[in-house]
Scaffold this active site. Structure first.
Site, PDB file in Angstrom:
ATOM      1  CB  SER A  18      -0.889   0.048   1.244  1.00  0.00           C
ATOM      2  OG  SER A  18      -1.788  -1.060   1.257  1.00  0.00           O
ATOM      3  CG  ASP A  54       7.282  -9.466  14.801  1.00  0.00           C
ATOM      4  OD1 ASP A  54       6.216 -10.090  14.681  1.00  0.00           O
ATOM      5  OD2 ASP A  54       8.372 -10.011  15.050  1.00  0.00           O
ATOM      6  CG  ASP A 101       6.724 -13.264  19.035  1.00  0.00           C
ATOM      7  OD1 ASP A 101       7.124 -12.758  17.967  1.00  0.00           O
ATOM      8  OD2 ASP A 101       7.102 -12.881  20.154  1.00  0.00           O
TER       9      ASP A 101
END
Length: 759
Positions: free
Chosen positions: A227, A300, A303
């Protein structure tokens, strides 16, 4: 049948639940402009209007979120249903709804009441219900949370980590760590705008315990080897006001994720892109004072933990902990029910592997791990009057990570990473974390005040294109992000426009200059003339090409064929073509060796890295790639790249497919260009993702704003607005974003009054 399924959008509708009249005017593109007296009625009316245009899409997305899509779509949806059941989607959404503040819960309840008012008005139902023999189910206040969570489900880091895990036993740790997006030699950062950085490499010594444990659990030994959005401040714009523009990229789905709406009441007057099934404007809007838009930030938030099990218990530090277990039944259209067993550890649900074997992968994600209050942000955002107020309004947003870019009528522009990111070791970003050691545990979240933000940066421009937000460092934010190509190209185009104007946006949206073509051409230039005459002719053709992925270009298609051939050869010679055979690769939608290597190939070529070529040189690879590509039939790139827009029921009802599937056009661009119309390499050249919409917002001159979605505002195949923006979208043109109510009244092609029922 299609026409009979359309809801009437004229006249008066009497609806229990409204307090006062609401007027809905639709412009020439069918875009609804909804004017209510209060927020209480505005949220209700949006639910009603969404259901008029997008009911089937809303319910299908809800079913996908809650693990019930296979009841409609059959076996192809069963694994996705199973994943959502394992993730505990329903429980998480109910939990979040119960924890929200009163204003957000009222918004959700009123929206659901509006949807139910439509269902209770005895409307004609979308044609999909007749095909399926189905009846729509009522809505509850927590359902929009499920829709929003499903649409951002597991975007980002989890798939890169899983791909590296699967590659470990095939190519070894050093090579597996290379499976990242190309960095273009120097990563361009979002903050501060224009800065560059060198990304951090994997510390294989520190990761050795995790790598060793993973290899043992996988039963193998280690062997060998977007994007866009941007903003310019008053000093960089033709108008002397901030201008925002951009285009969010996702997989093409019919109907599209976004619908254009305008919603006003006594508290706010907002226009933007809504998400059918969700109230307010989560991603793109302006309210007459401040405008905002997003891209995926690639921080992030997921996990993977590798857990060890003994005698039915999960090991953690020096003790055994019991597994939580439950079974659920998935109903599958045309097949027997499937019963799944769901297992959870302290870190989350098992998503791959069998604990009975002694090891399995568990997911811990911000999207599920803790109570999420993202929907508390939406009413606050509607009322924000400035960039700083808007950024403060997003405190607590965690459903998905965004680069939130904004501009206000005071002349400010800004960029904030809107996300909740856990505090944990940077080592968590590469593979799976050994769950039994306790070394990779989360330690709360990075505070709102510590997340990256800039307001009125030096230089007067902001560009984000899924590239790295800030330089690697502390706190840890991300390992994987998109290459800097698109951001660098947008910045260069803006630099060449001392006064960027609304009329300039389409040229940037539609830019198709390939950043990687010069790399391949440089290597071809030094390559010995191929013995195969067709390969030799292709080499000369590509050396004479201007590097533009134009729809009418034969050479652009030939370049794509060469790169796809080289990617496939790399997958075979590295052995990574076989990585999806491992049982852990079954997490839907899964990983693709060629999909990962497509983005890695430029780095390996640039660095002359032959570690995964099994004895070949890059000259060998180019020769073989030229021979494969030269054997393919040459057609203009736009024709080869033409997408197929498939309705989710087309495969089940083939006779209806020509009516359900909207038309597509030849498209230029590729995944590297600003006009990011990308593809799945293993599936061929046809486009599979791209800009779901395009927009440009002249902050303060609201009648000078424009937008387009890739098919139309309606999700009903029989509607004249099902695909009426497609031609403009394909040509990177946009339609007016009408905001002034007097102009809307004059331009309206349909007007409907929603009236409260008298007691």
């Amino acid at each position: 049948m299609l026409r009979a399924a359309l809801s009437d959008t004229r006249g008066t509708r009497v609806l229990p639940g409204l307090r006062d009249d609401v007027i809905v005017r639709r412009d020439e593109w069918g875009i609804p402009h909804i004017k209510a007296g209060t927020a209480h009625d505005a949220h209700f009316a949006l639910g009603f209007v969404h259901a008029q245009d997008r009911l089937f899409q809303m319910e299908l997305t809800r079913r996908r979120a809650l693990g019930r899509a296979a009841e409609w779509l059959g076996a192809e949806a069963a694994e996705g249903d199973a994943l959502c059941r394992r993730l505990g989607m329903e429980a998480a959404c109910r939990r979040d709804y119960a924890a929200l503040g009163g204003e957000a819960r009222a918004m959700l309840d009123r929206y659901a009441a509006g949807v139910n008012a439509f269902l209770g008005s005895n409307p004609p139902l979308p044609v999909e219900y007749a095909l399926l023999g189905a009846t729509p189910e009522p809505w509850e206040g927590w359902h929009p949370i499920a829709v929003m969570r499903r649409l951002g489900l597991l975007m980002g880091s989890v798939w890169f980590k899983l791909a590296r895990i699967l590659a470990l036993p095939i190519v070894g740790a050093e090579n597996a760590a290379k499976l990242r997006y190309d960095d273009g030699e120097a990563e361009l950062l979002c903050i501060p705008p224009g800065a560059t950085g060198t990304r951090m490499a994997a510390d294989l010594t520190a990761l050795r315990p995790a790598i060793t444990a993973l290899l043992a659990a996988m039963g193998s030994d280690e062997t060998g080897g977007g994007s866009n959005n941007w903003a310019v401040g008053p000093g960089r714009s033709a108008s002397g006001r901030p201008i925002l523009a951009g285009d969010p990229h996702r997989v093409f789905e019919i109907p599209g994720m976004y619908a254009q709406h305008h919603l006003a009441c006594d508290e706010w007057d907002a226009i933007g892109l809504t998400v059918p099934g969700v109230p307010a404007f989560p991603h793109y809007m302006h309210n007459g004072r401040v405008a905002c838009c997003v891209t995926h930030a690639f921080v992030d938030i997921h996990d993977l933990f590798l857990e060890r099990f003994e005698d039915g218990a999960c090991l953690f530090r020096d003790r055994r902990e019991p597994l939580c277990s439950r079974t659920e039944t998935i109903r599958v259209r045309g097949e027997a029910d499937r019963v799944i067993t769901i297992l959870e550890t302290r870190h989350g649900p098992v998503v791959a592997g069998d604990p009975a074997s002694g090891a399995a992968l568990v997911l811990r994600s911000v999207q599920f791990a803790d109570t999420d209050l993202s929907f508390d942000c939406l009413p606050r955002m509607l009322r924000a009057g400035s960039v700083p107020e808007l950024f403060e309004a997003t405190r607590g947003w965690g459903l998905i990570d965004h680069n939130l870019v904004a501009g206000d009528v005071q002349g400010r522009i800004g960029h904030r990473v809107r996300a909740l990111v856990p505090r944990r070791p940077r080592a968590n970003g590469w593979f799976a974390v050994p769950g039994w050691t306790g070394d990779g545990e989360w330690d709360g979240y990075i505070p709102h005040e510590a997340m990256p933000e800039v307001i009125d940066p030096e230089g007067g421009a902001i560009v984000t294109a899924n590239n790295r937000v800030v330089a690697d460092g502390e706190p840890y934010l991300c390992t994987d992000c998109h290459p800097p190509y698109r951001a660098a190209r947008i910045a260069a185009l803006l630099d060449a426009m001392p006064r960027f104007g609304v009329e300039d946006a389409a040229a940037i949206h539609g830019d198709v200059l390939s950043p990687n073509a010069p790399l391949f051409q440089a290597r071809l230039r030094t390559l010995a003339t191929p013995r195969d005459p067709r390969a030799a002719a292709l080499r000369e053709e590509l050396l004479g090409w201007d590097g533009r992925m134009e729809a009418g270009s034969i050479a652009a298609g030939r370049y794509n064929a060469l790169r796809r051939a080289m990617t496939a050869i790399l997958a075979r010679r590295s052995g990574l073509a076989g990585m999806t055979a491992h049982p852990w690769a079954a997490v839907p939608p899964g990983v693709s060796a060629e999909g990962n290597l497509w983005w890695v190939l430029p780095t390996l070529l640039r660095n002359d890295d032959v570690a995964m070529l099994d004895g070949w040189s890059w000259d060998d690879m180019l020769q073989a790639g030229l021979e494969e590509a030269a054997a393919a039939t040459a057609v203009p790139w736009g024709e080869a790249h033409r997408p197929t827009f498939r309705h989710p029921l087309s495969g089940l009802f083939a006779d209806a497919a020509p009516l359900l599937d909207p038309p597509s056009m030849p498209l230029g661009g590729d995944g590297d260009t600003v006009m990011a119309i990308g593809l799945v390499p293993a599936a061929g050249p046809a486009a599979s993702y791209g800009a779901l919409c395009r927009y440009v917002i002249d902050v303060g001159d609201w009648e000078n704003c424009r937008w387009a979605v890739f098919h139309g505002v309606s999700g009903q195949p029989g509607s004249p607005h099902y695909a009426d923006q497609a031609t403009d979208w394909a040509a990177c043109r946009m339609v007016p974003m009408r905001y002034d109510w007097s102009g809307i009244e004059q331009a309206a092609t349909a007007t409907q009054r929603l009236r409260p029922a008298t007691m």
